[in-house]
Write an enzyme that holds these catalytic residues in place. Structure first.
Site: not given
Ligand SMILES: NC(=O)C1=CN([C@@H]2O[C@H](COP(=O)(O)OP(=O)(O)OC[C@H]3O[C@@H](n4cnc5c(N)ncnc54)[C@H](OP(=O)(O)O)[C@@H]3O)[C@@H](O)[C@H]2O)C=CC1
Ligand SMILES: O=C(O)C1=N[C@H](C(=O)O)C[C@H](O)C1
Length: 278
Positions: A167, A171
């Site tokens: 990743h 992350k």
């Molecule tokens: N299930 C799936 O298919 C996927 C899952 N994911 C997961 O999704 C999550 C987010 O990933 P990603 O978008 O890349 O991460 P990012 O860090 O880009 O986005 C997360 C956002 O949430 C904000 N945030 C943090 N704490 C809070 C809170 N308490 N309330 C509201 N907003 C908050 C962050 O702000 P700040 O940066 O200021 O902290 C940031 O803007 C991760 O756990 C990742 O593993 C990702 C891709 C696919």
């Molecule tokens: O953080 C990510 O980017 C992603 N998180 C998810 C995971 O922890 O499996 C899904 C995907 O791999 C992207």
């Protein structure tokens, strides 16, 4: 489409990498209405969620850090279907976000990874008591569901397997939620994997990766330039069988996210994994 048939959606983590994609996807879906865009990043407060997501027109939905008032507002909206909270935030906050949503009768669709098995069980009990649907989906891409299906089939014939997940280096959690789920799916077969051939010594701690409950090793790589990738490598005498999934654009998750938003209102309890709703 009348407002009555529309599903009100709140996106939590709206300014993040996934949140911005979800904002675009929800805005383009005629049966969904974006009601709220929540994010705690200070510099994005008050900005239009659509403009932040790269849409040419504003959506007139400002980024706000007020989750509870938004949950209460959507819960009180009687002219629409029950509301959905899509959460892509951070492992440290997702548990409380889900509890709050369920307490207001808002259905969570959760992509945030990093919840422990004990937390998922507690949330499942909470959703069951509230008779409220909740979806926790470690990976929303169809390609990963197919990889996991193929891995389960292969594991009937191979006794040795390791997982490598790769990743981007933003992350927070390791191993990835997807890798943990993949190991769990292989473990559900009830067979013993990876019987040791020799006594191993790690000269540097962690050299053999993390050991999931199922006896399957997971190796986590974090580098700029990566998005999300996973290999499941099976080994047997004289052969290696490798399954690999590569993500090149976070748009790949959006069909799964939209499906989950539409399905969660039909559920009365917590469901884990995209494969359960396909
Ligand atoms: N299930 C799936 O298919 C996927 C899952 N994911 C997961 O999704 C999550 C987010 O990933 P990603 O978008 O890349 O991460 P990012 O860090 O880009 O986005 C997360 C956002 O949430 C904000 N945030 C943090 N704490 C809070 C809170 N308490 N309330 C509201 N907003 C908050 C962050 O702000 P700040 O940066 O200021 O902290 C940031 O803007 C991760 O756990 C990742 O593993 C990702 C891709 C696919
Ligand atoms: O953080 C990510 O980017 C992603 N998180 C998810 C995971 O922890 O499996 C899904 C995907 O791999 C992207």
């Amino acid at each position: 489409m009348s407002n009555q048939a529309s599903i009100p959606v709140i996106v939590n983590g709206a300014a993040g990498k996934m949140g911005r994609e979800v904002i675009k996807a929800v805005a383009q879906a005629s049966d969904l209405t974006l009601m709220g865009a929540i994010d705690t990043t200070p510099q994005h407060q008050g900005k239009d969620a659509g403009e932040l997501a790269g849409l040419s027109e504003p959506l007139e939905v400002p980024i706000s850090n007020q989750l509870e008032p938004m949950l209460a507002y959507v819960a009180g909206e009687r002219q629409m279907q029950p509301g959905v909270l899509v959460d892509f935030t951070h492992p440290d906050v997702v548990y409380n976000n889900i509890r709050s949503a369920i307490a207001y009768g808002i259905r969570p669709v959760v992509g945030t990874t990093g919840l422990s098995p004990a937390q998922i069980q507690e949330l499942s009990d909470f959703a069951e008591k509230a008779s409220t649907g909740c979806l926790i989906i470690p990976n929303f891409s169809i390609g990963m569901v197919l990889l996991q299906e193929a891995a389960v089939r292969a594991s009937q014939y191979f006794d040795h397997v390791e997982i490598i997940e790769l990743h981007h280096n933003q992350k927070a959690d390791a191993p990835s939620g997807t890798a943990i789920q993949t190991a769990q799916l292989l473990g559900e077969l009830g067979k013993t994997f990876n019987t040791a051939m020799v006594e191993e010594t790690e000269k540097i701690a962690g050299a053999r990766g993390s050991l999931a409950d199922e006896g399957i090793r997971i190796h986590s790589v974090r580098l700029p330039g990566l998005i999300a990738h996973q290999e499941v490598i099976f080994g047997a005498a004289g052969q290696i069988y490798t399954l690999r999934h590569d993500t090149s654009d976070r748009a790949c998750y959006m069909p799964g996210v939209l499906l989950a938003i539409r399905k969660v209102n039909q559920l009365k309890s917590l469901v884990y994994g995209l494969e359960k709703i396909l």
